[in-house]
Design an enzyme around this catalytic site. Structure first.
Site, PDB file in Angstrom:
ATOM      1  N   ASP A  15       5.870   2.151   2.096  1.00  0.00           N
ATOM      2  CA  ASP A  15       4.948   1.039   2.315  1.00  0.00           C
ATOM      3  C   ASP A  15       4.237   1.279   3.653  1.00  0.00           C
ATOM      4  O   ASP A  15       4.867   1.222   4.710  1.00  0.00           O
ATOM      5  CB  ASP A  15       5.742  -0.274   2.328  1.00  0.00           C
ATOM      6  CG  ASP A  15       4.849  -1.503   2.426  1.00  0.00           C
ATOM      7  OD1 ASP A  15       3.673  -1.363   2.830  1.00  0.00           O
ATOM      8  OD2 ASP A  15       5.336  -2.610   2.113  1.00  0.00           O
ATOM      9  N   HIS A  16       2.927   1.531   3.611  1.00  0.00           N
ATOM     10  CA  HIS A  16       2.199   1.889   4.820  1.00  0.00           C
ATOM     11  C   HIS A  16       2.018   0.702   5.775  1.00  0.00           C
ATOM     12  O   HIS A  16       1.583   0.892   6.921  1.00  0.00           O
ATOM     13  CB  HIS A  16       0.827   2.472   4.458  1.00  0.00           C
ATOM     14  CG  HIS A  16       0.409   3.596   5.358  1.00  0.00           C
ATOM     15  ND1 HIS A  16       0.853   3.727   6.656  1.00  0.00           N
ATOM     16  CD2 HIS A  16      -0.433   4.650   5.144  1.00  0.00           C
ATOM     17  CE1 HIS A  16       0.313   4.797   7.201  1.00  0.00           C
ATOM     18  NE2 HIS A  16      -0.473   5.388   6.303  1.00  0.00           N
ATOM     19  N   ARG A  17       2.336  -0.507   5.336  1.00  0.00           N
ATOM     20  CA  ARG A  17       2.334  -1.638   6.269  1.00  0.00           C
ATOM     21  C   ARG A  17       3.494  -1.527   7.252  1.00  0.00           C
ATOM     22  O   ARG A  17       3.400  -1.960   8.398  1.00  0.00           O
ATOM     23  CB  ARG A  17       2.455  -2.965   5.513  1.00  0.00           C
ATOM     24  CG  ARG A  17       1.307  -3.291   4.578  1.00  0.00           C
ATOM     25  CD  ARG A  17       1.611  -4.531   3.775  1.00  0.00           C
ATOM     26  NE  ARG A  17       2.843  -4.396   2.988  1.00  0.00           N
ATOM     27  CZ  ARG A  17       3.379  -5.380   2.256  1.00  0.00           C
ATOM     28  NH1 ARG A  17       2.798  -6.568   2.226  1.00  0.00           N
ATOM     29  NH2 ARG A  17       4.471  -5.166   1.556  1.00  0.00           N
TER      30      ARG A  17
ATOM     31  N   PRO B 296       0.842  -1.210   0.000  1.00  0.00           N
ATOM     32  CA  PRO B 296       0.000   0.000   0.000  1.00  0.00           C
ATOM     33  C   PRO B 296       0.873   1.255   0.000  1.00  0.00           C
ATOM     34  O   PRO B 296       1.502   1.586   1.003  1.00  0.00           O
ATOM     35  CB  PRO B 296      -0.821  -0.124   1.291  1.00  0.00           C
ATOM     36  CG  PRO B 296      -0.014  -1.020   2.173  1.00  0.00           C
ATOM     37  CD  PRO B 296       0.757  -1.947   1.280  1.00  0.00           C
TER      38      PRO B 296
END
Length: 487
Positions: A457-459, A281
């Site tokens: 990467d928003h994770r 994401p």
């Protein structure tokens, strides 16, 4: 004592060039049939999914046959060239002591010869000995299949074994089935250009009946297999243009249309970008800053004797600032292990630099960039980009990256939304440096301005962490002296 020497034919198979690939394209041959070559002489340029690699000769001898032409995609393990190499002297005088063949132990070093002496009925247990690989200097090639049969022996050893062994008793052999008049071939007979045309058109040669001599599959057979009638065959263009004229799976060809097969580096890049875009994401943040102090620092560094011979650019300062900011925000230098369900944080910053090359996009990386001084980083960046554009980046430099920079400013672009390099948590896009009216000390002045674009990467990276990382880089570029408060 009389001896004779017999030349041997050695087949060189396309090796796996250290990237786990299943195929590679032969870009260019540097030798021709009949040429004499030395050991380690470069014989071909081979394109992998990431770079063009020079292929050295594993033998010294004469090029007997080139199995594939330039521009052909070849499976790893397939023969690409045959050599005629000098053989071992064979034959001894009658009073010479008999020679007892011996088995080479698994721990003995391999040689370039495929001929290993094996005595009858003393076959090594192939389940306990790892499969031997074809000798070559790049990669490891395809492992030979495990087999209980002895290795090939020289003619002199075969003659001595045949003379000493008792005559075998003939055993009745069942006749072959009536429907099998001849043994099946390994693959349909065709020439390299025909195989390339079939591959480009998506035709399996196993489904094509050859009309040439001895069942040879010719170009007309392949074109007929995609629906072309015999009357149309004479008007079909050469193989290089065949995709434009015959493409059952795509739109009809039009005038001025050119089609290029997707393979090699372009195919790898496309697959990697799709996997990254639809797996991680992405979040992108932008920061526009006054970099006038950085540009003034660059002018001083270029005049410094310590930086003589080093190409110092805004990218050099940005790269150093990124290393400092990543040390303060370590989540940006990490990756997501989906299989183990773990976040992997790296101690070293293997800094990837996106490089546009004539053959596509490459992202080679500088190992442990955080340990380099500014002048060392400048030289490493210069060497990395020159090597990438020349197509000579070694595979080791294309793997193991942890965070990347893409310099879109060299194309006059201000900002963008870069896609993450697969397996990395962040990528920074560096925009062009422009002279713009800017607020400075309570007034408007003409200043050097740059925009930074950070995708992450928003994770792995929360918005706060990404913002602090980008702000740290901006702080250094606005005022390089602030580094003293950050390290």
């Amino acid at each position: 004592m009389t001896t004779t020497t017999t030349n041997r034919v050695k087949e060189f198979r396309l090796p796996d060039l250290g990237e786990g690939l299943t195929e590679s394209e032969i870009v260019q041959w540097h030798v021709a049939e009949g040429d004499s070559v030395e050991l380690n002489q470069i014989i071909a340029d081979v394109e992998t999914a990431k770079a063009v690699v020079e292929l050295p000769s594993p033998y010294a001898g004469t090029v007997l046959r080139l199995h594939e032409t330039a521009g052909t995609v070849v499976d790893v393990g397939a023969p690409i060239v045959s050599f005629e190499v000098p053989g071992e002297p064979e034959g001894t005088s009658l009073d010479a002591p008999p020679v007892t063949p011996t088995v080479t132990p698994p721990s003995a070093p391999e040689t370039a010869s495929d001929e290993v002496a094996v005595p009858p009925l003393e076959i090594a247990d192939t389940e306990s000995v790892p499969a031997r690989r074809e000798p070559n200097l790049v990669g490891y090639g395809a492992a030979l299949e495990k087999s209980g049969r002895p290795k090939r022996r020289s003619r002199a050893q075969q003659a001595r074994t045949a003379a000493a062994a008792p005559s075998p008793v003939a055993k009745p052999v069942d006749p072959p089935p009536a429907e099998s008049s001849q043994p099946p071939a390994e693959r349909p007979r065709s020439t390299p250009p025909v195989r390339k045309l079939a591959r480009d058109l998506g035709i399996s040669l196993e489904t094509v009946t050859g009309s040439g001599p001895g069942g040879l599959i010719v170009r007309d057979d392949v074109l007929a297999a995609v629906g072309g009638s015999s009357a149309e065959l004479s008007s079909v263009p050469p193989p290089a243009e065949a995709l434009s004229a015959v493409d059952p799976g795509g739109p009809p060809a039009t005038a001025g249309q050119t089609r290029t097969p997707i393979r090699g580096m372009r195919k790898h890049t496309a697959a990697a970008m799709v996997a990254s875009a639809f797996t991680a994401p992405h979040v992108t943040e932008f920061l526009t800053i006054d970099v006038t102090p950085t540009m003034e620092l660059l002018a001083e560094l270029k005049a410094s004797r310590a930086f003589e011979g080093a190409r110092v650019t805004p990218l050099t300062i940005v790269a150093k600032a990124l290393c400092i900011a990543a040390a303060r925000n370590p989540t940006l230098n990490s990756s997501w292990d989906e299989q183990a369900q773990e976040i992997v944080q790296y101690a070293d910053i293997n800094l990837g630099i996106a490089a546009a090359t004539p053959r596509g996009l490459l992202v080679p990386n500088i190992k442990a960039a955080q340990s380099l001084s500014l002048v060392e980083l400048a030289r490493a960046l210069g060497s990395l980009t020159e090597t990438a554009r020349a197509g000579k980046t070694p595979p080791a430099d294309l793997t193991g990256g942890t965070i990347s920079i893409t310099n879109i400013g060299v194309f006059g672009i201000d900002a963008g939304t870069p896609i993450l390099n697969p397996g990395e948590a962040a990528i920074l896009a560096v925009g062009a440096v422009r002279s713009m009216p800017w607020e400075y000390q309570g007034a408007v002045a003409l200043r050097s301005v740059m925009t930074l674009s950070l995708s992450f990467d928003h994770r792995l990276v929360d918005g706060e962490q990404g913002s602090r990382f980008l702000a740290d880089i901006g702080l250094i570029l606005r005022n390089p002296a602030m580094v003293l408060t950050m390290v």
